[in-house]
Enzyme design. Structure first.
Site, mmCIF file in Angstrom:
data_model
loop_
_atom_site.group_PDB
_atom_site.id
_atom_site.type_symbol
_atom_site.label_atom_id
_atom_site.label_comp_id
_atom_site.label_asym_id
_atom_site.label_seq_id
_atom_site.Cartn_x
_atom_site.Cartn_y
_atom_site.Cartn_z
ATOM 1 N N LYS A 1 0.694 -1.246 0.108
ATOM 2 C CA LYS A 1 -0.089 0.032 0.075
ATOM 3 C C LYS A 1 0.884 1.289 -0.075
ATOM 4 O O LYS A 1 1.842 1.317 0.941
ATOM 5 C CB LYS A 1 -1.059 0.032 1.156
ATOM 6 C CG LYS A 1 -1.458 1.338 1.462
ATOM 7 C CD LYS A 1 -2.406 1.231 2.692
ATOM 8 C CE LYS A 1 -3.080 2.762 3.044
ATOM 9 N NZ LYS A 1 -3.922 2.639 4.127
ATOM 10 N N ASP B 1 -2.529 10.321 3.299
ATOM 11 C CA ASP B 1 -3.827 9.940 3.678
ATOM 12 C C ASP B 1 -4.699 10.746 4.542
ATOM 13 O O ASP B 1 -4.579 11.087 5.713
ATOM 14 C CB ASP B 1 -3.876 8.670 4.173
ATOM 15 C CG ASP B 1 -5.386 8.031 4.407
ATOM 16 O OD1 ASP B 1 -6.218 8.856 4.018
ATOM 17 O OD2 ASP B 1 -5.709 7.164 5.277
ATOM 18 N N LYS C 1 -10.023 13.208 7.850
ATOM 19 C CA LYS C 1 -9.609 12.840 9.374
ATOM 20 C C LYS C 1 -9.648 13.989 10.209
ATOM 21 O O LYS C 1 -9.407 15.170 9.655
ATOM 22 C CB LYS C 1 -8.013 12.221 9.225
ATOM 23 C CG LYS C 1 -8.124 10.983 8.574
ATOM 24 C CD LYS C 1 -6.465 10.429 8.464
ATOM 25 C CE LYS C 1 -6.443 9.084 7.949
ATOM 26 N NZ LYS C 1 -6.896 7.864 8.917
ATOM 27 N N ASP D 1 1.938 6.674 5.307
ATOM 28 C CA ASP D 1 0.672 5.745 4.811
ATOM 29 C C ASP D 1 1.350 4.871 3.641
ATOM 30 O O ASP D 1 0.455 4.337 3.081
ATOM 31 C CB ASP D 1 -0.669 6.460 4.656
ATOM 32 C CG ASP D 1 -1.799 5.456 4.901
ATOM 33 O OD1 ASP D 1 -1.570 4.496 5.641
ATOM 34 O OD2 ASP D 1 -2.901 5.996 4.442
ATOM 35 N N ASP E 1 -12.074 7.234 3.729
ATOM 36 C CA ASP E 1 -10.712 7.004 4.496
ATOM 37 C C ASP E 1 -10.306 5.532 4.716
ATOM 38 O O ASP E 1 -9.264 5.151 5.122
ATOM 39 C CB ASP E 1 -11.052 7.543 5.938
ATOM 40 C CG ASP E 1 -9.726 7.751 6.711
ATOM 41 O OD1 ASP E 1 -8.531 7.694 6.050
ATOM 42 O OD2 ASP E 1 -9.840 7.944 8.096
ATOM 43 N N GLU F 1 -9.332 3.593 2.290
ATOM 44 C CA GLU F 1 -8.581 3.822 0.798
ATOM 45 C C GLU F 1 -7.599 2.708 0.659
ATOM 46 O O GLU F 1 -7.636 2.419 -0.315
ATOM 47 C CB GLU F 1 -8.414 5.264 0.674
ATOM 48 C CG GLU F 1 -6.864 5.469 1.084
ATOM 49 C CD GLU F 1 -6.634 5.478 2.471
ATOM 50 O OE1 GLU F 1 -7.547 5.476 3.178
ATOM 51 O OE2 GLU F 1 -5.290 5.183 3.081
ATOM 52 N N ARG G 1 -7.569 -0.470 1.314
ATOM 53 C CA ARG G 1 -7.881 -1.777 0.781
ATOM 54 C C ARG G 1 -8.616 -1.465 -0.742
ATOM 55 O O ARG G 1 -8.574 -2.500 -1.344
ATOM 56 C CB ARG G 1 -9.103 -2.151 1.740
ATOM 57 C CG ARG G 1 -10.439 -1.295 1.719
ATOM 58 C CD ARG G 1 -11.016 -1.582 2.825
ATOM 59 N NE ARG G 1 -10.693 -1.117 4.315
ATOM 60 C CZ ARG G 1 -11.049 -1.161 5.444
ATOM 61 N NH1 ARG G 1 -12.351 -1.896 5.629
ATOM 62 N NH2 ARG G 1 -10.656 -0.597 6.371
HETATM 63 N N1 BES Z 1 -4.219 4.710 7.040
HETATM 64 C C1 BES Z 1 -5.222 4.529 7.749
HETATM 65 C C2 BES Z 1 -4.685 3.674 8.923
HETATM 66 C C3 BES Z 1 -3.959 4.092 10.049
HETATM 67 C C4 BES Z 1 -4.379 4.864 10.989
HETATM 68 C C5 BES Z 1 -2.604 3.986 9.777
HETATM 69 C C6 BES Z 1 -3.357 5.244 11.829
HETATM 70 C C7 BES Z 1 -1.585 4.119 10.627
HETATM 71 C C8 BES Z 1 -2.079 4.952 11.721
HETATM 72 C C9 BES Z 1 -6.110 3.866 6.897
HETATM 73 O O1 BES Z 1 -6.317 4.430 5.760
HETATM 74 C C10 BES Z 1 -7.594 4.378 7.470
HETATM 75 O O2 BES Z 1 -7.912 5.665 7.693
HETATM 76 N N2 BES Z 1 -8.177 3.341 8.111
HETATM 77 C C11 BES Z 1 -9.559 3.630 8.736
HETATM 78 C C12 BES Z 1 -10.363 2.708 8.307
HETATM 79 C C13 BES Z 1 -11.959 2.853 8.852
HETATM 80 C C14 BES Z 1 -12.543 4.239 8.136
HETATM 81 C C15 BES Z 1 -12.733 1.802 8.232
HETATM 82 C C16 BES Z 1 -9.287 3.579 10.446
HETATM 83 O O3 BES Z 1 -8.713 2.745 10.715
HETATM 84 O O4 BES Z 1 -9.919 4.328 10.843
HETATM 85 ZN ZN ZN Z 2 -4.484 4.910 4.703
HETATM 86 MN MN MN Z 3 -7.339 6.225 5.291
#
Ligand code: BES
Ligand code: ZN
Ligand code: MN
Length: 493
Positions: free
Chosen positions: A259, A264, A271, A282, A341, A343, A345
């Site tokens: 990824k 992000d 966010k 990210d 967010d 994204e 996946r």
């Molecule tokens: N890049 C983030 C996950 C992340 C969070 C990595 C903190 C490192 C530190 C990912 O893209 C994300 O935002 N995931 C969301 C998914 C949710 C919206 C289903 C999450 O983990 O909140």
């Molecule tokens: Zn992300």
């Molecule tokens: Mn995200």
């Protein structure tokens, strides 16, 4: 300016430098080559050790200033252990570098004369020196108190020629880890998808074949899932394929997929501001895959490997994908974007499908800073491991312990899989808080088509980790040493 580091080897006798380092085991006087060097001080060992409260424990040091200003540093090597893991030598190298740096001496001799000091152990020690010395300080103006410019370390060992080979071999993996750290640490204004692709293309010098796919080509392939993430950004997506052909022609390759969200913001499902700057990291999965390809090519690993990274920036704008939008992935599966967010996946869905479809790999391992939920579950100690294949999972767990980049296996099952069904499309990209890391993994599994596969959720381990003996950087380069270990132990000829 960053400090440079040169590591050399020499025979055990004749060590002499402005700073000499020897080891003493717990409760014992310096032995072997170290005893000769100690004797030259003319000091009485029990007296000096007693005065310095030195017991030979790991981390202890006895600092002697000789008559003409030459320094001798005696470091504790702890209790001699027959079955000390190899990575204890990496830690020892890291701890050693910190001790040396504190003296501010630039020319250093280290004498190592112990039973366990095999060439492989010396290779690990040298790796630890380099890993601990790494700093990402290219954007800091030089200050007087900064480390001296050139550090030259000579390792005095039993078999310098064998040690040189081991240092170079393990050093290739260090090169890869440090490349991954550089990529993760780099801010997103400097490292966009195009710039990241250019950095990956530099591996061409090592014999890695590089293909860079631009949005037009991705469109033709039908990658509506990956492309929708990039829609909000002025900076176009890239998919980079890195191919190392070190094995028998025609042998199915190992595949690693990363990824690479260069930043992000969350997109329209934006966010909160707190710690958003961390989202420059990210792309830690893509960085690990790129670092791994660097390591394998540098040490000319006798194996066929393909690395695929999906590079995008997730931004909100008038052209961004919205919640409720439905996109079609390359595999034909339709996806309802519930949360922009989620994204990562979406990027991996197309990168994984493309990889198995084109390369028919032996296995496919993806790395991704995928979910905040994996940090809730495992903190920064373990990355989450999800797999449809027990043998691959077992090998990964073992490699993680050996490389000291630890994994913890998490479940997959039909019940979790059912949770990602969508009201309007085949599946949805976000389900809600329960089992957030698992439902993300279930989403990925829809795109692996029965190939032996593992997903490493490295959200907690790719950046923001606490300092360790082998890492003082925000980004530790997690995944490179682990996967290099996996390849070495299980997949080389
Ligand atoms: N890049 C983030 C996950 C992340 C969070 C990595 C903190 C490192 C530190 C990912 O893209 C994300 O935002 N995931 C969301 C998914 C949710 C919206 C289903 C999450 O983990 O909140
Ligand atoms: Zn992300
Ligand atoms: Mn995200």
């Amino acid at each position: 300016m960053s400090q440079t580091l040169q590591i050399r080897t020499a025979a055990q006798s004749g060590a002499s430098a402005p700073l000499t380092v020897i080891y003493a085991a717990e409760g014992e006087a310096p032995a072997g080559a170290a005893a000769t060097i100690w004797a030259a001080t003319g000091l009485d060992w029990p007296q000096a050790a007693g005065a310095g409260a030195f017991k030979g424990r790991q981390g202890q040091a006895l600092d002697i200033i000789g008559q003409h200003g030459a320094r001798l540093l005696v470091l504790g090597s702890g209790k001699p252990q027959d079955d000390a893991p190899l990575n204890s030598w990496t830690d020892r190298g890291g701890s050693l570098l910190a001790k040396i740096a504190a003296t501010r001496v630039e020319t250093v001799s280290i004498v190592i004369d112990e039973d366990g000091a095999t060439p492989a152990a010396i290779g690990e020690l040298a790796a630890g020196l380099r890993l601990r010395q790494y700093r990402f300080d290219k954007y800091k103006s030089a200050r007087a108190e900064d480390a001296p410019g050139n550090l030259v370390i000579t390792l005095h060992v039993a078999d310098p020629a064998a040690a040189d080979l081991a240092i170079a071999d393990r050093g290739a993996t260090v090169d890869g880890t440090l490349l991954a750290r550089d990529l993760v640490n780099e801010p997103a204004n400097v490292l966009g998808p195009v710039e990241f692709a250019a950095r990956a293309a530099e591996l061409g010098k090592l014999g890695v074949e590089i293909e860079i796919l631009e949005p037009e080509a991705l469109e033709k392939l039908g990658m509506g899932s990956l492309l929708c993430v990039a829609k909000g950004s002025d900076r176009p997506a890239r998919l980079v394929v890195m191919h190392w052909k070190g094995g028998k022609p025609g042998d199915a390759p190992l595949a690693f997929v990363g990824k690479g969200v260069v930043f992000d913001t969350g997109g329209i499902s934006i966010k909160p501001a707190a710690s958003m700057e961390d989202m420059k990291g990210d792309m830690g999965g893509a960085a690990a895959v790129t670092g791994l390809m660097c390591a394998l090519a540098t040490r000319k690993a006798p194996v066929n490997v393909v690395g695929v990274i999906g590079l995008v920036e997730n931004m909100p704008s008038g052209t961004a994908v919205r919640p409720g939008d439905i996109v079609k992935a390359m595999s034909g599966i339709t996806i309802e974007v519930i949360n922009t967010d989620a994204e990562g996946r979406l990027v991996l869905a197309d990168a994984l499908w493309y990889t198995q479809d084109r390369f028919k790999p032996k296995f496919m391992i993806n790395l991704a800073t995928l979910t905040g939920a994996i940090i809730v579950a495992l903190g920064h100690e373990h990355a989450g491991l999800f797999s449809n294949n027990d043998e691959l999972a077992t090998r990964l767990l073992a490699a993680g312990l050996n490389a000291n980049e630890k994994l913890w296996r998490m479940p997959l099952s039909a019940v979790y899989d059912k949770m990602i069904e969508s009201k309007f499309a085949d599946i949805r990209n976000s389900v809600g808080r329960p089992a957030g890391s698992i439902t993300a993994a279930q989403f990925l599994q829809r795109f692996v088509n029965d190939v032996p596969w593992a997903h490493l959720d490295i959200a907690g381990t790719a950046f923001g980790v606490s300092a360790s003996e082998v890492n003082a950087s925000w980004a530790p380069g997690f995944g490179v040493a682990l996967l290099d270990r996996l390849v070495r132990d299980s997949y080389q000829g």
